[in-house]
Write a protein that holds these residues in place. Structure first.
Motif, PDB file in Angstrom:
ATOM      1  N   GLU A  95       5.621 -12.319  23.960  1.00 50.31           N
ATOM      2  CA  GLU A  95       6.207 -11.084  24.185  1.00 50.31           C
ATOM      3  C   GLU A  95       7.707 -11.001  23.641  1.00 50.31           C
ATOM      4  N   ASP A  96       8.489 -12.226  23.720  1.00 50.91           N
ATOM      5  CA  ASP A  96       9.914 -12.076  23.587  1.00 50.91           C
ATOM      6  C   ASP A  96      10.360 -12.763  22.451  1.00 50.91           C
ATOM      7  N   ARG A  97       9.761 -12.682  21.153  1.00 50.29           N
ATOM      8  CA  ARG A  97      10.235 -13.304  20.167  1.00 50.29           C
ATOM      9  C   ARG A  97      11.377 -12.602  19.550  1.00 50.29           C
ATOM     10  N   THR A  98      12.719 -12.420  20.015  1.00 45.38           N
ATOM     11  CA  THR A  98      13.535 -11.763  19.585  1.00 45.38           C
ATOM     12  C   THR A  98      14.847 -12.146  20.107  1.00 45.38           C
ATOM     13  N   GLY A  99      15.948 -11.892  19.420  1.00 45.43           N
ATOM     14  CA  GLY A  99      17.250 -12.310  19.916  1.00 45.43           C
ATOM     15  C   GLY A  99      17.926 -11.439  20.999  1.00 45.43           C
ATOM     16  N   ASP A 100      17.269 -10.383  21.143  1.00 46.06           N
ATOM     17  CA  ASP A 100      17.804  -9.166  22.131  1.00 46.06           C
ATOM     18  C   ASP A 100      17.675  -9.611  23.630  1.00 46.06           C
ATOM     19  N   LEU A 101      19.038  -9.892  24.230  1.00 44.47           N
ATOM     20  CA  LEU A 101      18.858 -10.698  25.414  1.00 44.47           C
ATOM     21  C   LEU A 101      19.234  -9.659  26.451  1.00 44.47           C
ATOM     22  N   ARG A 102      19.314  -8.256  26.149  1.00 42.82           N
ATOM     23  CA  ARG A 102      19.544  -7.111  27.088  1.00 42.82           C
ATOM     24  C   ARG A 102      18.381  -6.849  28.054  1.00 42.82           C
ATOM     25  N   GLY A 103      18.947  -7.018  29.532  1.00 41.93           N
ATOM     26  CA  GLY A 103      17.967  -7.031  30.241  1.00 41.93           C
ATOM     27  C   GLY A 103      17.297  -8.239  30.614  1.00 41.93           C
ATOM     28  N   ALA A 104      17.502  -9.329  30.083  1.00 40.86           N
ATOM     29  CA  ALA A 104      17.019 -10.470  30.338  1.00 40.86           C
ATOM     30  C   ALA A 104      17.553 -11.218  31.643  1.00 40.86           C
ATOM     31  N   GLU A 105      18.598 -10.573  32.234  1.00 38.38           N
ATOM     32  CA  GLU A 105      19.187 -11.106  33.342  1.00 38.38           C
ATOM     33  C   GLU A 105      18.249 -10.619  34.670  1.00 38.38           C
ATOM     34  N   MET A 106      17.417  -9.590  34.562  1.00 46.52           N
ATOM     35  CA  MET A 106      16.704  -9.294  35.620  1.00 46.52           C
ATOM     36  C   MET A 106      15.955 -10.399  36.112  1.00 46.52           C
ATOM     37  N   ILE A 107      15.651 -11.352  35.289  1.00 48.59           N
ATOM     38  CA  ILE A 107      14.591 -12.496  35.751  1.00 48.59           C
ATOM     39  C   ILE A 107      15.496 -13.235  37.194  1.00 48.59           C
ATOM     40  N   TYR A 108      16.836 -12.977  37.132  1.00 48.10           N
ATOM     41  CA  TYR A 108      17.366 -13.849  38.006  1.00 48.10           C
ATOM     42  C   TYR A 108      17.906 -12.756  39.240  1.00 48.10           C
ATOM     43  N   ILE A 109      17.415 -11.679  39.167  1.00 53.53           N
ATOM     44  CA  ILE A 109      17.914 -10.577  39.983  1.00 53.53           C
ATOM     45  C   ILE A 109      16.726 -10.300  41.050  1.00 53.53           C
ATOM     46  N   PRO A 110      16.968 -10.475  42.376  1.00 49.20           N
ATOM     47  CA  PRO A 110      15.842 -10.323  43.321  1.00 49.20           C
ATOM     48  C   PRO A 110      15.247  -8.748  43.433  1.00 49.20           C
ATOM     49  N   ILE A 111      14.008  -8.812  43.762  1.00 50.53           N
ATOM     50  CA  ILE A 111      13.262  -7.583  43.877  1.00 50.53           C
ATOM     51  C   ILE A 111      13.608  -7.042  45.357  1.00 50.53           C
ATOM     52  N   GLU A 112      13.880  -5.572  45.526  1.00 46.51           N
ATOM     53  CA  GLU A 112      14.429  -5.092  46.646  1.00 46.51           C
ATOM     54  C   GLU A 112      13.003  -4.633  47.348  1.00 46.51           C
TER      55      GLU A 112
ATOM     56  N   ARG B 106      24.284  -9.083  39.376  1.00 46.33           N
ATOM     57  CA  ARG B 106      24.052  -8.846  37.917  1.00 46.33           C
ATOM     58  C   ARG B 106      25.220  -9.636  37.067  1.00 46.33           C
ATOM     59  N   ARG B 107      26.181  -9.825  37.664  1.00 48.21           N
ATOM     60  CA  ARG B 107      27.273 -10.710  36.740  1.00 48.21           C
ATOM     61  C   ARG B 107      26.770 -12.060  36.701  1.00 48.21           C
ATOM     62  N   GLU B 108      26.324 -12.603  38.070  1.00 54.35           N
ATOM     63  CA  GLU B 108      25.815 -14.053  38.119  1.00 54.35           C
ATOM     64  C   GLU B 108      24.570 -14.284  37.241  1.00 54.35           C
ATOM     65  N   ALA B 109      23.650 -13.167  37.401  1.00 54.19           N
ATOM     66  CA  ALA B 109      22.555 -13.226  36.390  1.00 54.19           C
ATOM     67  C   ALA B 109      22.719 -13.558  35.226  1.00 54.19           C
ATOM     68  N   LYS B 110      23.851 -12.569  34.609  1.00 57.21           N
ATOM     69  CA  LYS B 110      24.079 -12.572  33.123  1.00 57.21           C
ATOM     70  C   LYS B 110      24.875 -13.945  33.042  1.00 57.21           C
TER      71      LYS B 110
END
Length: 263
Positions: free
Chosen positions: A153-170, A190-194
């Motif tokens: 799914e992620d065969r791209t160099g676009d990292l936008r939004g990839a930090e969401m993997i480290y941000i907790p679900i509310e 978000r800063r820490e996730a990036k």
């Protein structure tokens, strides 16, 4: 006027036997040569060096059970690809040009890119070549997949939004927190996730740079700017996100956990 017969003449100078003995004279052709002195020639030095190299190779072959003649040392100048790169200089490939080095052409090396840096992974053709477990990375920059783990799914160099993997679900509606505190926490997370994303990318980049068989060949150029909506987080990565409720539960348990007794 004195006559010629009456003129005194100096007798011829006669050298003493001692002076004759100290005067060096070239050896006579009839005298035998001195065979006791030995002069080392460049050919002798070459023979010694070649003998040492041969003995070293035999020792390496014996100690490595026949797997290496150089004590498993693989110098870059014995690799034709690296030697060619040293001669021609670093490459600069566009994404379209990089796609030609995906392993489908046996005459071409196999390249992949991460964070804009291109690496030669031809030594792992069984892994990155056609039919290999990581063939999806060949001939492209799939930096995002290195972070999310979603290879297809992620065969791209676009990292936008990839930090969401480290941000907790509310998922904890009963959490007692003000809206301002929640906002500040979200910005911090978000800063820490990036930063975690960049650290993960650098970790993989260093993996290829320090690899014994793979090596850097150049840079990816002409990459279009990523615009529009950022890619959505793939399903496996979304499921792997941390949950706020679990995090709060752990904090609560830690808060009420008994401390160490005071001595």
């Amino acid at each position: 006027m004195a006559t010629a017969s009456s003129t005194r003449r100096r007798p011829p100078r006669v050298e003493s036997a001692a002076s004759k003995s100290t005067t060096s004279s070239p050896p006579s052709p009839d005298e035998p040569e001195d065979t006791t002195s030995r002069v080392i020639s460049p050919l002798d030095i070459l023979r010694v060096i070649l003998t040492l190299i041969f003995a070293s190779c035999l020792l390496s072959y014996y100690l490595t059970s026949g797997t290496s003649l150089l004590f498993k040392y693989n110098p870059w100048f014995l690799n034709p690809s690296q030697l060619s790169l040293w001669w021609t200089g670093p490459l600069a490939l566009t994404p379209e040009q990089l796609a030609l080095y995906n392993g489908s052409d046996p005459a071409k090396p196999i390249y992949l890119a991460i964070n804009g840096t291109i690496f030669d992974v031809s030594a792992g053709k069984h892994t990155y070549g056609p039919g290999g477990s990581y063939e999806v990375f060949a001939g492209r920059d799939a930096t995002r997949a290195f972070v999310t783990g979603c290879f297809l799914e992620d065969r791209t160099g676009d990292l936008r939004g990839a930090e969401m993997i480290y941000i907790p679900i509310e998922d904890d509606p009963e959490e007692e927190i003000s809206s301002s505190a929640r906002k500040l926490r979200a910005e911090k997370e978000r800063r820490e996730a990036k930063k975690k994303v960049q650290d993960e990318v650098r970790r993989w980049e260093q993996f290829y740079k320090k690899h014994k068989k793979y090596f850097e060949v150049g840079k990816l150029v002409g990459v279009p700017e990523y615009t529009g909506e950022p890619p959505k987080l793939c399903e496996p990565a979304e499921k792997g996100r941390p949950k706020r409720k679990n995090m709060n539960s752990k904090k609560e348990k830690k808060k009420h956990a008994p401390g160490k007794p005071v001595q």
